[in-house]
Design a protein around this motif. Structure first.
Motif, PDB file in Angstrom:
ATOM      1  N   UNK A   4       0.829  -1.017  -0.074  1.00  0.00           N
ATOM      2  CA  UNK A   4      -0.108  -0.093   0.103  1.00  0.00           C
ATOM      3  C   UNK A   4       1.051   1.127  -0.161  1.00  0.00           C
ATOM      4  N   UNK A   5       0.432   2.248  -0.618  1.00  0.00           N
ATOM      5  CA  UNK A   5       1.120   3.452  -0.497  1.00  0.00           C
ATOM      6  C   UNK A   5       1.089   4.276   0.569  1.00  0.00           C
ATOM      7  N   UNK A   6       1.555   5.579   0.885  1.00  0.00           N
ATOM      8  CA  UNK A   6       1.636   6.161   2.035  1.00  0.00           C
ATOM      9  C   UNK A   6       0.122   6.437   2.667  1.00  0.00           C
ATOM     10  N   UNK A 119       4.658   6.524   8.849  1.00  0.00           N
ATOM     11  CA  UNK A 119       5.820   7.113   8.442  1.00  0.00           C
ATOM     12  C   UNK A 119       6.363   6.093   7.246  1.00  0.00           C
ATOM     13  N   UNK A 120       5.974   4.913   6.974  1.00  0.00           N
ATOM     14  CA  UNK A 120       6.599   3.995   5.888  1.00  0.00           C
ATOM     15  C   UNK A 120       5.680   4.349   4.549  1.00  0.00           C
ATOM     16  N   UNK A 121       6.786   4.538   3.563  1.00  0.00           N
ATOM     17  CA  UNK A 121       6.354   4.816   2.246  1.00  0.00           C
ATOM     18  C   UNK A 121       5.558   3.453   1.607  1.00  0.00           C
TER      19      UNK A 121
END
Length: 222
Positions: A4-6, A119-121
């Motif tokens: 998944x994205x941000x 916080x994970x991209x």
């Protein structure tokens, strides 16, 4: 595993969950500000999962769940949420950092889980269950059986070395397969002393044939 994205671009709130055997601590964190909206601790039961969903409903429809241990303590909650088409993010359980006076705060860990997901991209979703989970169970059972067999074999070797002579002599010069066959054929002899008899019943019989019924048979029981 799907990526998944941000999360900050697609949801309004992230529900971080710190999972344990009996309870789960959760915290709702606003993706726009990173602020904590509310915290809750529930029982790790179906009723507790429903309470968590109700808790989430009080904050946002566009939400995601950041759960530690989706394949362990959080497996039940993850399945419950996925069945409701919720977005579930899998997080590895971190090594617990040492805290002052050895204290631990589950709510703080829940907040950390939510903020870490934000916080994970790229984020991973839990692995699917079904056949994959069934295979995992079978592999775990096989691994356990192999470990038990190895332990029994090691026990057999160590006991032969220290066994009283009436037993030890029967295994002298034998390799493992022959030792197991010899152990299976052994029966208690009336001439044996207490040490020899006890060693045989409590160890050799169990190594060759696990289970209390085999020990009774070897001792001449019904």
């Amino acid at each position: 595993m799907t990526s998944l994205t941000d999360l900050r671009e697609v949801v309004d709130v992230v529900i971080g969950v710190d999972t344990h055997v009996h309870t789960h601590a959760a915290a709702a964190v606003d993706t726009a500000t990173g602020g904590v909206l509310e915290e809750i601790t529930v029982e790790a039961t179906t009723e507790g999962y429903a309470e968590l969903v109700e808790f989430a409903n009080n904050h946002a429809t566009l939400r995601a769940w950041a759960i530690e241990g989706t394949g362990g303590h959080g497996a039940g909650l993850s399945r419950h949420l996925l069945e409701m088409s919720e977005i579930v993010i899998e997080l590895d359980r971190p090594k617990r950092a040492a805290r002052r006076n050895g204290a631990k705060s589950d709510p703080l860990d829940a907040i950390r889980a939510a903020r870490e997901a934000m916080a994970r991209p790229q984020l991973g979703t839990p692995r699917s269950g079904g056949e994959r989970q069934a295979l995992s169970v079978l592999l775990a059972a096989r691994r356990s059986a192999i470990n038990a067999s190895t332990e029994a074999q090691l026990q057999m070797f160590s006991l032969v070395v220290a066994a009283p002579e009436p037993i030890r002599v029967r295994f002298r010069g034998q390799k493992l397969a022959a030792m197991l066959n010899t152990a299976a054929k052994l029966r208690v002899q009336s001439a044996w002393d207490v040490e020899t008899t006890t060693t045989f019943i409590q160890h050799y019989c169990r190594a060759a044939h696990p289970g209390p019924s085999r020990a009774r048979d070897a001792a001449g029981g019904a």
